[in-house]
Motif scaffolding. Structure first.
Motif, PDB file in Angstrom:
ATOM      1  N   SER A 225       0.807  -1.217   0.000  1.00 10.43           N
ATOM      2  CA  SER A 225       0.000   0.000   0.000  1.00 10.43           C
ATOM      3  C   SER A 225       0.839   1.266   0.000  1.00 10.43           C
ATOM      4  O   SER A 225       0.329   2.340  -0.259  1.00 10.43           O
ATOM      5  N   ALA A 226       2.109   1.153   0.324  1.00  9.77           N
ATOM      6  CA  ALA A 226       2.940   2.336   0.520  1.00  9.77           C
ATOM      7  C   ALA A 226       2.976   3.250  -0.697  1.00  9.77           C
ATOM      8  O   ALA A 226       3.077   4.453  -0.551  1.00  9.77           O
ATOM      9  N   ALA A 227       2.874   2.725  -1.894  1.00 10.41           N
ATOM     10  CA  ALA A 227       2.945   3.554  -3.092  1.00 10.41           C
ATOM     11  C   ALA A 227       1.577   4.094  -3.513  1.00 10.41           C
ATOM     12  O   ALA A 227       1.479   4.791  -4.493  1.00 10.41           O
ATOM     13  N   CYS A 228       0.522   3.809  -2.755  1.00  5.56           N
ATOM     14  CA  CYS A 228      -0.812   4.247  -3.177  1.00  5.56           C
ATOM     15  C   CYS A 228      -1.105   5.691  -2.806  1.00  5.56           C
ATOM     16  O   CYS A 228      -2.142   6.217  -3.155  1.00  5.56           O
ATOM     17  N   TYR A 229      -0.198   6.351  -2.099  1.00  2.00           N
ATOM     18  CA  TYR A 229      -0.367   7.769  -1.815  1.00  2.00           C
ATOM     19  C   TYR A 229       0.898   8.508  -2.211  1.00  2.00           C
ATOM     20  O   TYR A 229       1.944   7.911  -2.409  1.00  2.00           O
ATOM     21  N   GLY A 230       0.805   9.818  -2.329  1.00  2.00           N
ATOM     22  CA  GLY A 230       1.973  10.589  -2.743  1.00  2.00           C
ATOM     23  C   GLY A 230       1.773  12.074  -2.515  1.00  2.00           C
ATOM     24  O   GLY A 230       0.794  12.501  -1.917  1.00  2.00           O
ATOM     25  N   SER A 231       2.717  12.864  -3.015  1.00  2.00           N
ATOM     26  CA  SER A 231       2.702  14.320  -2.842  1.00  2.00           C
ATOM     27  C   SER A 231       2.536  14.693  -1.370  1.00  2.00           C
ATOM     28  O   SER A 231       1.764  15.577  -1.027  1.00  2.00           O
ATOM     29  N   VAL A 232       3.263  14.005  -0.498  1.00  2.00           N
ATOM     30  CA  VAL A 232       3.132  14.220   0.945  1.00  2.00           C
ATOM     31  C   VAL A 232       4.041  15.363   1.380  1.00  2.00           C
ATOM     32  O   VAL A 232       5.224  15.389   1.057  1.00  2.00           O
TER      33      VAL A 232
ATOM     34  N   GLY B 177      -1.356  15.398   2.048  1.00  2.00           N
ATOM     35  CA  GLY B 177      -0.923  14.298   1.192  1.00  2.00           C
ATOM     36  C   GLY B 177      -2.088  13.829   0.341  1.00  2.00           C
ATOM     37  O   GLY B 177      -3.247  13.950   0.738  1.00  2.00           O
ATOM     38  N   LYS B 178      -1.788  13.300  -0.843  1.00  2.00           N
ATOM     39  CA  LYS B 178      -2.837  12.855  -1.762  1.00  2.00           C
ATOM     40  C   LYS B 178      -2.952  11.335  -1.741  1.00  2.00           C
ATOM     41  O   LYS B 178      -1.964  10.624  -1.841  1.00  2.00           O
ATOM     42  N   ASN B 179      -4.165  10.858  -1.646  1.00  2.00           N
ATOM     43  CA  ASN B 179      -4.457   9.435  -1.736  1.00  2.00           C
ATOM     44  C   ASN B 179      -4.637   9.125  -3.221  1.00  2.00           C
ATOM     45  O   ASN B 179      -5.666   9.440  -3.809  1.00  2.00           O
ATOM     46  N   ASN B 180      -3.633   8.522  -3.824  1.00  2.00           N
ATOM     47  CA  ASN B 180      -3.708   8.208  -5.253  1.00  2.00           C
ATOM     48  C   ASN B 180      -4.603   7.014  -5.547  1.00  2.00           C
ATOM     49  O   ASN B 180      -5.457   7.078  -6.417  1.00  2.00           O
ATOM     50  N   SER B 181      -4.404   5.910  -4.823  1.00  2.00           N
ATOM     51  CA  SER B 181      -5.152   4.695  -5.150  1.00  2.00           C
ATOM     52  C   SER B 181      -5.482   3.802  -3.956  1.00  2.00           C
ATOM     53  O   SER B 181      -5.988   2.710  -4.135  1.00  2.00           O
ATOM     54  N   CYS B 182      -5.221   4.238  -2.725  1.00  2.00           N
ATOM     55  CA  CYS B 182      -5.578   3.446  -1.541  1.00  2.00           C
ATOM     56  C   CYS B 182      -7.096   3.460  -1.379  1.00  2.00           C
ATOM     57  O   CYS B 182      -7.758   4.402  -1.788  1.00  2.00           O
ATOM     58  N   SER B 183      -7.636   2.437  -0.736  1.00  2.00           N
ATOM     59  CA  SER B 183      -9.072   2.474  -0.453  1.00  2.00           C
ATOM     60  C   SER B 183      -9.374   3.625   0.508  1.00  2.00           C
ATOM     61  O   SER B 183     -10.391   4.293   0.393  1.00  2.00           O
ATOM     62  N   SER B 184      -8.442   3.896   1.445  1.00  2.00           N
ATOM     63  CA  SER B 184      -8.579   5.009   2.380  1.00  2.00           C
ATOM     64  C   SER B 184      -7.197   5.347   2.937  1.00  2.00           C
ATOM     65  O   SER B 184      -6.401   4.458   3.184  1.00  2.00           O
ATOM     66  N   ALA B 185      -6.917   6.625   3.119  1.00  2.00           N
ATOM     67  CA  ALA B 185      -5.623   7.062   3.660  1.00  2.00           C
ATOM     68  C   ALA B 185      -5.805   8.399   4.366  1.00  2.00           C
ATOM     69  O   ALA B 185      -6.760   9.127   4.095  1.00  2.00           O
TER      70      ALA B 185
ATOM     71  N   ASP C 197       0.480  14.718  21.291  1.00  2.00           N
ATOM     72  CA  ASP C 197      -0.131  13.654  20.502  1.00  2.00           C
ATOM     73  C   ASP C 197      -0.045  14.011  19.022  1.00  2.00           C
ATOM     74  O   ASP C 197      -0.089  15.190  18.663  1.00  2.00           O
ATOM     75  N   PRO C 198       0.037  12.997  18.147  1.00  2.00           N
ATOM     76  CA  PRO C 198       0.060  13.282  16.711  1.00  2.00           C
ATOM     77  C   PRO C 198      -1.250  13.937  16.276  1.00  2.00           C
ATOM     78  O   PRO C 198      -2.288  13.757  16.896  1.00  2.00           O
ATOM     79  N   ARG C 199      -1.176  14.672  15.185  1.00  2.00           N
ATOM     80  CA  ARG C 199      -2.355  15.316  14.603  1.00  2.00           C
ATOM     81  C   ARG C 199      -2.645  14.624  13.279  1.00  2.00           C
ATOM     82  O   ARG C 199      -1.736  14.390  12.473  1.00  2.00           O
ATOM     83  N   TYR C 200      -3.908  14.308  13.044  1.00  2.00           N
ATOM     84  CA  TYR C 200      -4.301  13.564  11.855  1.00  2.00           C
ATOM     85  C   TYR C 200      -5.254  14.360  10.987  1.00  2.00           C
ATOM     86  O   TYR C 200      -6.141  15.049  11.490  1.00  2.00           O
ATOM     87  N   GLY C 201      -5.075  14.206   9.665  1.00  2.00           N
ATOM     88  CA  GLY C 201      -6.052  14.728   8.728  1.00  2.00           C
ATOM     89  C   GLY C 201      -7.205  13.741   8.627  1.00  2.00           C
ATOM     90  O   GLY C 201      -7.170  12.658   9.221  1.00  2.00           O
TER      91      GLY C 201
ATOM     92  N   ARG D 156      -9.866   7.362  -2.630  1.00  2.00           N
ATOM     93  CA  ARG D 156      -8.988   7.518  -3.804  1.00  2.00           C
ATOM     94  C   ARG D 156      -9.176   8.866  -4.492  1.00  2.00           C
ATOM     95  O   ARG D 156     -10.295   9.315  -4.683  1.00  2.00           O
ATOM     96  N   GLY D 157      -8.044   9.465  -4.864  1.00  2.00           N
ATOM     97  CA  GLY D 157      -8.062  10.709  -5.628  1.00  2.00           C
ATOM     98  C   GLY D 157      -8.271  11.972  -4.810  1.00  2.00           C
ATOM     99  O   GLY D 157      -8.334  13.057  -5.364  1.00  2.00           O
ATOM    100  N   ASN D 158      -8.362  11.857  -3.489  1.00  2.00           N
ATOM    101  CA  ASN D 158      -8.612  13.030  -2.648  1.00  2.00           C
ATOM    102  C   ASN D 158      -7.417  13.365  -1.769  1.00  2.00           C
ATOM    103  O   ASN D 158      -6.530  12.544  -1.570  1.00  2.00           O
ATOM    104  N   TRP D 159      -7.413  14.584  -1.237  1.00  2.00           N
ATOM    105  CA  TRP D 159      -6.339  15.087  -0.388  1.00  2.00           C
ATOM    106  C   TRP D 159      -6.737  15.031   1.073  1.00  2.00           C
ATOM    107  O   TRP D 159      -7.837  15.439   1.428  1.00  2.00           O
ATOM    108  N   SER D 160      -5.852  14.553   1.922  1.00  2.00           N
ATOM    109  CA  SER D 160      -6.012  14.621   3.368  1.00  2.00           C
ATOM    110  C   SER D 160      -5.080  15.725   3.844  1.00  2.00           C
ATOM    111  O   SER D 160      -3.903  15.733   3.505  1.00  2.00           O
ATOM    112  N   GLN D 161      -5.618  16.667   4.603  1.00  2.00           N
ATOM    113  CA  GLN D 161      -4.766  17.768   5.054  1.00  2.00           C
ATOM    114  C   GLN D 161      -5.025  18.106   6.510  1.00  2.00           C
ATOM    115  O   GLN D 161      -6.055  17.743   7.070  1.00  2.00           O
ATOM    116  N   GLN D 162      -4.066  18.787   7.100  1.00  2.00           N
ATOM    117  CA  GLN D 162      -4.159  19.195   8.497  1.00  2.00           C
ATOM    118  C   GLN D 162      -5.166  20.341   8.638  1.00  2.00           C
ATOM    119  O   GLN D 162      -5.372  21.123   7.721  1.00  2.00           O
ATOM    120  N   THR D 163      -5.780  20.429   9.821  1.00  2.00           N
ATOM    121  CA  THR D 163      -6.753  21.490  10.077  1.00  2.00           C
ATOM    122  C   THR D 163      -6.078  22.790  10.506  1.00  2.00           C
ATOM    123  O   THR D 163      -6.721  23.832  10.533  1.00  2.00           O
TER     124      THR D 163
END
Length: 93
Positions: free
Chosen positions: A32-39, A44-52, A62-66, A71-78
Motif C-alpha cells: 500500500s505504501a505507493a498508493c499515496y503521494g505528494s506528501v 498528502g494525496k491518496n492516489n489509489s488506496c481504499s482510504s488514507a 499527541d500526533p495530529r491527523y487529517g 482515492r483521488g482526494n487530499w487529506s490535510q491538516q486542520t
C-alpha cells in the motif's frame, strides 16, 4: 546549554522521529505504501488506496491527523502545527 543537554535533546528527537516513521511503516503494508503521494508537512494525496490519511508527529504532544479520504482526494491538516518532527501518510485496507 551544556553538551549533555544537546546530546540528550538529539537522542529524544531521534526517538520521536524514528517512532513517527515506524507508525507509518507498521500501519501501512509495503504493497500500500505507493498508493499515496505528494506528501508534505501540510497534506498528502491518496492516489489509489481504499482510504488514507495524513499525519504530523509533534514534539511532546499527541500526533495530529487529517481526515480519512478515498482515492483521488487530499487529506490535510486542520491547522499549521508548531514543533512537527515528522509527517506522512497512513493507508488502511
Amino acid at each position: 546549554m551544556s553538551i549533555k543537554n544537546v546530546v540528550l535533546g538529539a537522542v529524544v528527537l531521534g526517538s520521536v522521529v524514528g517512532g513517527g516513521i515506524a507508525v507509518d511503516t507498521v500501519t501501512a503494508p509495503e504493497a500500500s505504501a505507493a498508493c499515496y503521494g505528494s506528501v508534505s508537512i501540510w497534506k498528502g494525496k491518496n492516489n489509489s488506496c481504499s482510504s488514507a490519511r495524513h499525519w504530523d508527529a509533534i514534539k511532546n504532544k499527541d500526533p495530529r491527523y487529517g481526515k480519512w479520504v478515498t482515492r483521488g482526494n487530499w487529506s490535510q491538516q486542520t491547522a499549521c502545527w508548531a514543533n512537527v518532527v515528522s509527517y506522512g501518510m497512513t493507508a488502511r485496507s
